[in-house]
Write a protein that holds these residues in place. Structure first.
Motif, PDB file in Angstrom:
ATOM      1  N   ALA A   1      -2.581   7.501  -0.606  1.00 31.32           N
ATOM      2  CA  ALA A   1      -3.607   7.828  -1.575  1.00 31.32           C
ATOM      3  C   ALA A   1      -3.253   9.112  -2.296  1.00 31.32           C
ATOM      4  N   SER A   2      -3.663   9.191  -3.547  1.00 32.37           N
ATOM      5  CA  SER A   2      -3.413  10.424  -4.283  1.00 32.37           C
ATOM      6  C   SER A   2      -4.622  11.333  -4.230  1.00 32.37           C
ATOM      7  N   GLU A   3      -5.750  10.804  -3.860  1.00 36.49           N
ATOM      8  CA  GLU A   3      -6.955  11.634  -3.833  1.00 36.49           C
ATOM      9  C   GLU A   3      -7.763  11.310  -2.577  1.00 36.49           C
TER      10      GLU A   3
ATOM     11  N   GLY B   1     -11.723   5.993  -6.668  1.00 36.49           N
ATOM     12  CA  GLY B   1     -10.882   5.022  -7.354  1.00 36.49           C
ATOM     13  C   GLY B   1     -11.272   4.777  -8.797  1.00 36.49           C
TER      14      GLY B   1
ATOM     15  N   THR C   1      -4.212   5.775   3.130  1.00 37.98           N
ATOM     16  CA  THR C   1      -3.534   4.898   2.187  1.00 37.98           C
ATOM     17  C   THR C   1      -4.322   4.834   0.886  1.00 37.98           C
ATOM     18  N   LYS C   2      -3.742   4.149  -0.110  1.00 32.02           N
ATOM     19  CA  LYS C   2      -4.426   3.994  -1.398  1.00 32.02           C
ATOM     20  C   LYS C   2      -5.755   3.272  -1.225  1.00 32.02           C
ATOM     21  N   ASN C   3      -5.815   2.434  -0.192  1.00 29.80           N
ATOM     22  CA  ASN C   3      -7.053   1.689   0.061  1.00 29.80           C
ATOM     23  C   ASN C   3      -8.077   2.491   0.832  1.00 29.80           C
TER      24      ASN C   3
ATOM     25  N   ALA D   1      -2.750  -1.714  -8.666  1.00 33.67           N
ATOM     26  CA  ALA D   1      -3.744  -1.948  -7.620  1.00 33.67           C
ATOM     27  C   ALA D   1      -4.804  -2.913  -8.113  1.00 33.67           C
TER      28      ALA D   1
ATOM     29  N   GLU E   1      -8.115   3.988 -10.929  1.00 35.82           N
ATOM     30  CA  GLU E   1      -7.231   3.123 -10.155  1.00 35.82           C
ATOM     31  C   GLU E   1      -6.092   2.641 -11.046  1.00 35.82           C
ATOM     32  N   SER E   2      -4.923   2.519 -10.441  1.00 35.50           N
ATOM     33  CA  SER E   2      -3.753   2.115 -11.211  1.00 35.50           C
ATOM     34  C   SER E   2      -3.829   0.629 -11.552  1.00 35.50           C
TER      35      SER E   2
ATOM     36  N   SER F   1       0.824  -1.196   0.000  1.00 39.04           N
ATOM     37  CA  SER F   1       0.000   0.000   0.000  1.00 39.04           C
ATOM     38  C   SER F   1       0.855   1.241   0.000  1.00 39.04           C
ATOM     39  N   GLY F   2       0.450   2.170  -0.805  1.00 45.78           N
ATOM     40  CA  GLY F   2       1.091   3.476  -0.761  1.00 45.78           C
ATOM     41  C   GLY F   2       0.087   4.480  -0.256  1.00 45.78           C
TER      42      GLY F   2
END
Lengths: 669, 305
Positions: free
Chosen positions: A275-277, A344, A316-318, A351, A347-348, A272-273
């Motif tokens: 979150a960007s948003e 999301g 986190t990204k999640n 992920a 989403e990348s 997990s990285g």
């Protein structure tokens, strides 16, 4: 209330050492001492090694027996030997003599053994002081409201002992009242220090990390049975307070760890990285404040989906809120969430790839089911709908006590047992979705909660622990799907008790028939919440907020220190003034006489405190022979008014007073 | 004011002419009598203890008996005994020396405790019970006991419980130089005593005793008495505090003193004047300084309320 003189007398232990022939302690004083030692040691017993508890119990019982049979104390060398052996025991037990636990253990040992050295008042005062310190040390272990109440009681006991040590003849009830009034007199100072003494942020003593191993809560893995185990506990996970009325029960999805990796049995946290948003502001955000009980894990709980984070936390990204370090003490934080956010959509690929990962050669029947669903459906959404319909139509049972599952747990659950708790449904659903090529993941957390009618806080307990899922659909992003809601809609709409069969064992308090007991518990929980919020949770921030309220624009510890000192001084002066004022009550005659005395005191002719008016008058006349007439008239009137036969008519008495007043006013020194 | 000022003055002057340089002690003795208390005089032999008792008896016109206490004195020697009377053929009670208005118990601490207690019980009860019959003692009834200092040979010191029955204890002490010179140069004391005539007859004495009880004690004064008693009970300077009986005695003595001063109300000064004599034999210092000092310390430690 009168300021008690006993508190102002110097303690004998501060005085010069007593002569060898100093009076020994009386029987009664020793009984009080032993009772104090008991009162101090019993609450500490659960936190000390068992052998030390036993040793202290034996010591106190032995001391009691000696007292009862009036047998002389054991020789000093024996007590010293016991102290050394006990200290060695503590050193072996804790492998050190330094630190919190060995320190408390040593002091406990010394307190119990000091009872054998109570030959004079000095020894007794050592016991009392040690007792006061050990009362405080209870806070190392627990800070609940019950502890605080018990500590006040113990403090009263030890203070009473102090009073009895001062005067052995004091009857018990009177000693308790004296001690009580002394503690009451200390109350303003206690409040002052509590409110204004600068708080040290962070605990004063570094508590060892293993102190939290017993804390329960959601963990970072989920396997069959892990959440149903939590549902046996009605301990409070956290409390939430909404600024507006709380959202509907079905919307209360408190997001915890998001699990993406599956190994055939357990779900784990994925890579997990950050979150960007944050959640897009689609709807009106909800503001609330959470008071989280310590659970020794870094994650914080928030409603789906968090839109504003507390400081010291990241998203986190999640979309999981994570604190920088594990939550080891009660934590209060403000949150904002958007309930119907779409997240999301972009989403990348990484992920999404992770959300499709499945271990090979597990659950062949479930894979086959996924393939067949995919074959009859036109798009992803239809696959989801068909799978949920399958849960609904077939005879699945929602239960706290599902049968054990073997290697292919999803297969066995879906096709054989069909009995499971939320983790079974979430796990099976995500497995089938992934097998059908739809990115999916398990979300654990809490669902629902109950409003405490007493203080309006929403209580979320461990038994509200829940697992649900999220699937990713193109253009729509991550969507929450709760398969449990299909099988047991009551679980989501009401609570756990409404959803599971009667036969399942639930924690006593959640049973609907025990309504009165629940009411009682609501009150209790509201009280301990108030205690947590306003006493234990009174931290630097709240202190500064209070200072701002008092008109100090930029409070810091210096302002706090100055305020403490000033307010303490003012309080002290006020108390002193009040005591002095009480001493000379408003008696006009007395006040007049004092005025006369003050006039003469300026000439060095003040009245000695024990000197009667006639003697004083005679002395004044000797010193000021020329003013004999004036002095004699004033003293005679005063003497007659104060000591003479009562004058029946109030008028005459008033005349007498005004005459005295006139003469004293006319008297110039 | 029905105060018999001139009678009192005359009485005191007459007494002072016989016992030289002891104005204060004579005044205290009279106050003790007016307060219906008994007096204990403690001093070495030969300073005029017995003479003082004689003088008071003469001046007050009281019938007087003297009991010399010795180690073989028996209770019957004090109280009296029933003797068979041949003529009437019945037992007849012969009253002992205690049946007098003023009894001088000389050297009371030379007798055994048994004899001492016979007298002391009569003092307390103001009646005598022997052989199943209770006989009242005359009114007024006043005992002056003299005592040698306890360290003298052959004494049975009175226990505290019995000392408490005496309202006052006074010491006469040596006369000062001029008084002693006058004494040496003057006539024989016994002759002087014999020449005295009563100044205050018994009915007047009884009236004055009633007047003492009417001397006003203001609430402020009672506060003061209570503060003094409280202090003796709280302070570490005293082994045991004053009993309520002692506090009552203090107040009664102060009232009598006020009457002797010609006042109808008692002042703190009256309390302070009688305090050393009233509490001296009732209070014990833990160890060390004399009792006079103890009373002074008590007075100076307690503020007037």
């Amino acid at each position: 209330m009168r300021i008690s003189i006993a508190a102002l007398k110097p303690w004998p232990c501060m005085a010069k050492p007593r002569k060898p022939g100093a009076p020994p302690l009386t029987q009664g004083q020793t009984v009080w001492l032993a009772a104090s030692a008991c009162g101090v040691l019993v609450p500490l017993a659960p936190y000390l090694p068992l052998w030390l508890d036993a040793l202290c119990a034996v010591a106190i019982l032995w001391r009691g027996w000696l007292l009862w049979r009036r047998v002389p104390l054991p020789p000093r060398w024996l007590v010293n030997l016991m102290a050394v052996v006990g200290a060695i025991g503590v050193a072996i037990h804790f492998r050190t003599l330094l630190g919190k636990d060995p320190g408390v253990a040593l002091l406990t040992l010394f307190l119990a053994l000091k009872l054998f050295e109570t030959r004079s008042a000095r020894d007794a005062f050592a016991v009392v002081l040690l007792g006061f310190f050990l009362i405080l040390s209870q806070f190392f272990y627990t800070q609940s409201m019950v502890t605080a109440v018990a500590m006040v009681a113990t403090t009263l006991l030890v203070t009473t002992t102090l009073a009895v040590l001062q005067r052995s003849s004091t009857p018990p009830l009177q000693a308790v009242r004296l001690a009580g009034s002394m503690l009451l007199q200390a109350l303003p100072f206690m409040l002052l220090l509590f409110l204004f003494f600068p708080r040290v942020s962070g605990p004063l003593w570094g508590l060892p990390a293993d102190a939290y191993s017993g804390l329960s809560g959601l963990s970072d893995t989920m396997s069959p049975g892990s959440i149903s185990r939590l549902s046996l506990s009605d301990a409070i996970a956290f409390r939430a307070r909404f600024t507006e009325p709380p959202p509907d029960q079905v919307q209360l999805y408190w997001r915890g760890p998001v699990l993406t990796r599956y190994d055939g049995r357990s779900w784990r946290l994925g890579l997990s990285g950050l979150a960007s948003e944050a959640a897009a502001q689609m709807a009106q955000p909800v503001d609330y404040e959470i008071t989280l009980e310590p659970h020794n894990q870094p994650w914080l709980f928030a409603l789906d989906h968090p839109s504003r984070l507390p400081p010291n936390a990241v998203l986190t990204k999640n979309f999981q809120v994570v604190a920088k370090r594990p939550v080891r003490s009660r934590l209060r934080y403000a949150m904002q969430s958007v309930l119907d956010a779409h997240v999301g959509r972009n989403e990348s690929a990484d992920a999404l790839g992770e959300a499709l990962q499945l271990p090979a050669d597990f659950n062949p029947r479930a894979r086959a089911l996924a393939a067949s669903l995919r074959a009859v459906s036109r798009n992803d959404a239809e696959v989801v709908a068909r799978m949920l319909a399958r849960f609904r139509k077939e005879t699945f049972v929602y239960t706290l006590s599902p049968p054990l599952l073997g290697r292919d747990s999803v297969d066995e659950f879906l096709f054989d047992t069909r009995r499971g708790f939320c983790e079974h449904y979430a796990s099976a659903f995500v497995f089938v979705m992934r097998a059908a090529g739809i990115p999916a993941r398990v979300v654990t957390g809490y669902q629902g909660g109950e409003v405490n009618p007493v203080d309006g806080y929403l209580l979320v307990r461990q038994l509200d622990a829940h697992a649900w899922t999220e699937i990713w659909l193109p253009q729509r992003g991550w969507q929450r799907v709760d398969p449990t809601a299909e099988i047991a809609p009551n679980r989501v709409e009401q609570n756990l008790a409404a959803a599971i069969p009667q036969s399942d064992a639930l924690p006593l308090m959640t049973r609907p028939e025990l309504n009165w007991l629940r009411q009682l518990r609501y009150r209790w929980e509201a009280a301990s919440n108030a205690w947590n919020q306003w006493v234990l949770g009174y931290d630097e921030q709240r202190q500064y907020a209070l200072l701002r309220l008092l008109g100090i624009p930029s409070p810091d510890w210096r302002a706090l220190g100055a305020l403490t000192a000033t307010a303490g001084g003012v309080l002290m002066l006020a108390l002193t003034a009040w005591t002095l004022h009480q001493r000379r009550r408003a008696d006009p005659l007395h006040a007049l006489w004092q005025r006369f005395e003050r006039k003469l005191a300026k000439r060095g002719l003040g009245r000695a405190m024990w000197e009667g008016p006639a003697d004083y008058a005679a002395r004044l006349v000797r010193a000021l022979p020329r003013r004999e007439a004036e002095i004699a008239s004033i003293c005679t009137i005063y003497q007659a008014a104060r000591y003479g036969k009562l004058i029946e008519s109030a008028v005459t008495r008033r005349q007498q007073l005004s005459e005295l007043k006139r003469r004293i006013a006319a008297f110039t020194s | 004011m029905p105060l018999a000022d001139h009678d009192i003055e005359a009485l005191l002057n007459a007494a002072n002419r016989v016992i030289l340089g002891k104005e204060r002690q004579i005044r205290l003795a009279l106050a003790c009598l007016l307060a219906r208390g008994h007096l204990l005089i403690e001093d070495i032999p030969g300073v005029g203890k017995t003479t003082l008792a004689h003088v008071l008896a003469r001046l007050l016109g009281l019938d007087f008996q003297r009991i010399q206490f010795t180690s073989d004195l028996l209770p019957a020697d004090i109280l009296g005994v029933s003797v068979f009377d041949r003529e009437s053929g019945a037992f007849r009670f012969h009253p002992g020396p205690v049946f007098a208005q003023l009894v001088l118990a000389d050297e009371v601490n030379r007798a055994t405790p048994k004899a001492q207690s016979a007298l002391l019980e009569a003092m307390e009860e103001r009646q005598v019970t022997t052989e199943g019959r209770t006989r009242p003692l005359p009114e007024p009834f006043f005992v002056i006991a003299t005592q040698n200092p306890a360290h003298q040979i052959g004494t049975f010191p009175l226990p505290e419980s019995q000392l408490d029955r005496f309202l006052m204890r006074i010491e006469l002490g040596y006369p000062d130089r001029t008084a002693e010179r006058e004494l040496l140069a003057g006539a024989d004391r016994r002759e002087l005593v014999a020449q005295l005539s009563p100044c205050l007859p018994p009915p007047a004495l009884l009236a004055m005793q009633r007047q003492v009880a009417n001397v006003h004690a203001a609430p402020a004064l009672l506060d003061y008495v209570q503060a003094l008693a409280e202090h003796t009970r709280q302070s570490a300077d005293f082994v045991a505090g004053l009993s309520p009986r002692a506090a009552l005695g203090l107040l009664a003595a102060a009232r009598a003193w006020a009457l002797l001063e010609g006042r109808d109300h008692a002042l703190p000064e009256d309390i302070q004047a009688v305090l050393p004599s009233v509490i001296g034999h009732r209070l014990l210092a833990p160890a060390g300084p004399g009792n006079g000092n103890l009373a002074r310390r008590l007075i100076e430690a307690v503020a007037l309320p």
